[in-house]
Design an enzyme around this catalytic site. Structure first.
Site, PDB file in Angstrom:
ATOM      1  CG  ASN A  10       0.353   4.503  -0.197  1.00  0.00           C
ATOM      2  OD1 ASN A  10       1.487   4.176   0.148  1.00  0.00           O
ATOM      3  ND2 ASN A  10      -0.696   4.366   0.597  1.00  0.00           N
ATOM      4  CE  LYS A  12      -2.458   0.945   0.029  1.00  0.00           C
ATOM      5  NZ  LYS A  12      -3.739   0.790   0.666  1.00  0.00           N
ATOM      6  CG  HIS A  94      -2.955   5.513   4.408  1.00  0.00           C
ATOM      7  ND1 HIS A  94      -3.550   4.312   4.695  1.00  0.00           N
ATOM      8  CD2 HIS A  94      -3.031   5.669   3.061  1.00  0.00           C
ATOM      9  CE1 HIS A  94      -3.958   3.753   3.567  1.00  0.00           C
ATOM     10  NE2 HIS A  94      -3.651   4.564   2.552  1.00  0.00           N
ATOM     11  CD  GLU A  96      -3.612   0.620   4.170  1.00  0.00           C
ATOM     12  OE1 GLU A  96      -2.445   0.876   3.854  1.00  0.00           O
ATOM     13  OE2 GLU A  96      -4.506   0.347   3.338  1.00  0.00           O
ATOM     14  CD  GLU A 166      -6.653   7.449   0.640  1.00  0.00           C
ATOM     15  OE1 GLU A 166      -6.358   7.084  -0.499  1.00  0.00           O
ATOM     16  OE2 GLU A 166      -6.043   7.088   1.655  1.00  0.00           O
ATOM     17  N   GLY A 174      -5.586  -5.254  -0.937  1.00  0.00           N
ATOM     18  CA  GLY A 174      -4.423  -5.820  -1.627  1.00  0.00           C
ATOM     19  C   GLY A 174      -4.582  -5.642  -3.118  1.00  0.00           C
ATOM     20  CB  SER A 217     -10.572   0.380  -5.066  1.00  0.00           C
ATOM     21  OG  SER A 217     -10.545  -0.244  -3.817  1.00  0.00           O
ATOM     22  N   GLY A 239      -2.860  -0.026  -4.659  1.00  0.00           N
ATOM     23  CA  GLY A 239      -2.539  -1.257  -5.400  1.00  0.00           C
ATOM     24  C   GLY A 239      -2.262  -1.056  -6.879  1.00  0.00           C
TER      25      GLY A 239
HETATM   26  C1  PEP Z   1      -4.466   4.068  -0.498  1.00  0.00           C
HETATM   27  O1  PEP Z   1      -3.364   3.582  -0.379  1.00  0.00           O
HETATM   28  O2  PEP Z   1      -4.757   5.053   0.146  1.00  0.00           O
HETATM   29  C2  PEP Z   1      -5.446   3.482  -1.418  1.00  0.00           C
HETATM   30  C3  PEP Z   1      -6.456   4.200  -1.787  1.00  0.00           C
HETATM   31  O3  PEP Z   1      -5.206   2.203  -1.808  1.00  0.00           O
HETATM   32  P1  PEP Z   1      -5.998   1.418  -2.958  1.00  0.00           P
HETATM   33  O4  PEP Z   1      -5.958   2.283  -4.191  1.00  0.00           O
HETATM   34  O5  PEP Z   1      -5.235   0.144  -3.125  1.00  0.00           O
HETATM   35  O6  PEP Z   1      -7.395   1.213  -2.477  1.00  0.00           O
END
Ligand code: PEP
Length: 258
Positions: A10, A12, A94, A96, A166, A174, A217, A239
């Site tokens: 992803n 983002k 998601h 976000e 998640e 970030g 993460s 990320g």
């Molecule tokens: C996500 O985009 O759902 C995600 C888990 O991001 P990250 O791996 O950056 O925490």
């Protein structure tokens, strides 16, 4: 029942158009015949270019979201009809989108249904906030989020859905900003709970067919810890997935477990 592992990247809003193209081109060049399904999810304007770059490779493309209605006066939003020529998948729910765009469980259920109606496979994100986690509400929150998505669906649609667990507090703010990580066993327990909820809604047959991922993460260093737990079918990576070498390293770590 064997489920092929899946890695969802992803991106983002991290990359410019030029960067997205360079990352995708360099990423697909590094791939061999990986025993892992791979989906990349760039921003909307890049979907057409990504489809072209991924053509003839094993990589598929996902949109990062869709509106819950087919069309209408919604400036700045993107409909399923506008993405369906370019993608086979869409991320919905998601955290976000839930946090910054007010997506409720009801809206996530509508988006899931609309994607399925249009032949797109939804990747449905669920997860509790830090406060919900600390107050012991995780099970209740996951139950509500998963059941709300499944309740209105035909059983035939179940195998076309992927869930991603998640925990909101584990998602990075970030690139390079890793958040707190849950214990792998805790993740496995929640993923097992998601399977039980699926089974309650549709029976064991569906519970065994549907993939459930972990996201939060994840990096090449940590992915194995989570994906080696029973029932964890892969990862949704934010990320770390924007760096081609790191994304390939994540895929190779998962491939070693197959
Ligand atoms: C996500 O985009 O759902 C995600 C888990 O991001 P990250 O791996 O950056 O925490």
């Amino acid at each position: 029942m064997e489920r092929k592992p899946l890695i969802v990247a992803n991106w983002k809003m991290y990359l410019s158009a030029k960067e997205s193209i360079l990352v995708a081109q360099s990423f697909v060049k590094m791939l061999r015949d990986e025993p892992v399904d791979i989906i990349i999810s760039p921003s909307y304007p890049l979907l057409s270019a990504m489809k072209e770059i991924c053509e003839g490779t094993s990589v598929e493309v996902a949109a990062q979201d869709i509106h819950f209605l087919e069309s209408g006066a919604y400036t700045g939003d993107v409909s399923v009809g506008e993405v369906k020529d370019f993608v086979r998948h869409v991320i919905v729910g998601h955290s976000e989108r839930r946090k910054y765009h007010g997506d409720t469980d009801e809206i996530v259920a509508l988006k899931t249904k609309l994607a399925l109606k249009n032949g797109i496979h939804p990747i449905v994100c669920v997860g509790e906030s830090f406060e919900e986690h600390e107050s012991g509400a995780t099970i209740e929150i996951i139950r509500e989020q998963v059941n709300r998505v499944l309740v209105d669906l035909s059983l035939l649609d179940f195998p076309r859905i992927t869930f991603a667990y998640e925990p909101v507090w584990a998602i990075s703010a970030g690139p390079g900003l890793e958040a707190k990580q849950p214990e792998a066993q805790e993740v496995a327990e929640i993923i097992n709970l998601i399977r039980k909820i699926i089974s309650g809604a549709g029976g064991n047959k569906y519970m065994d067919k549907m993939r459930v991922l972990y996201g939060g993460s994840v990096t090449a260093k940590t992915v194995k810890t989570f994906v080696s737990e029973p029932g964890v079918d892969g990862a949704l990576v934010g990320g770390a997935s924007t760096k081609p070498a790191e994304l390939v390293a994540i895929i190779r770590e998962v491939a070693l477990l197959v």
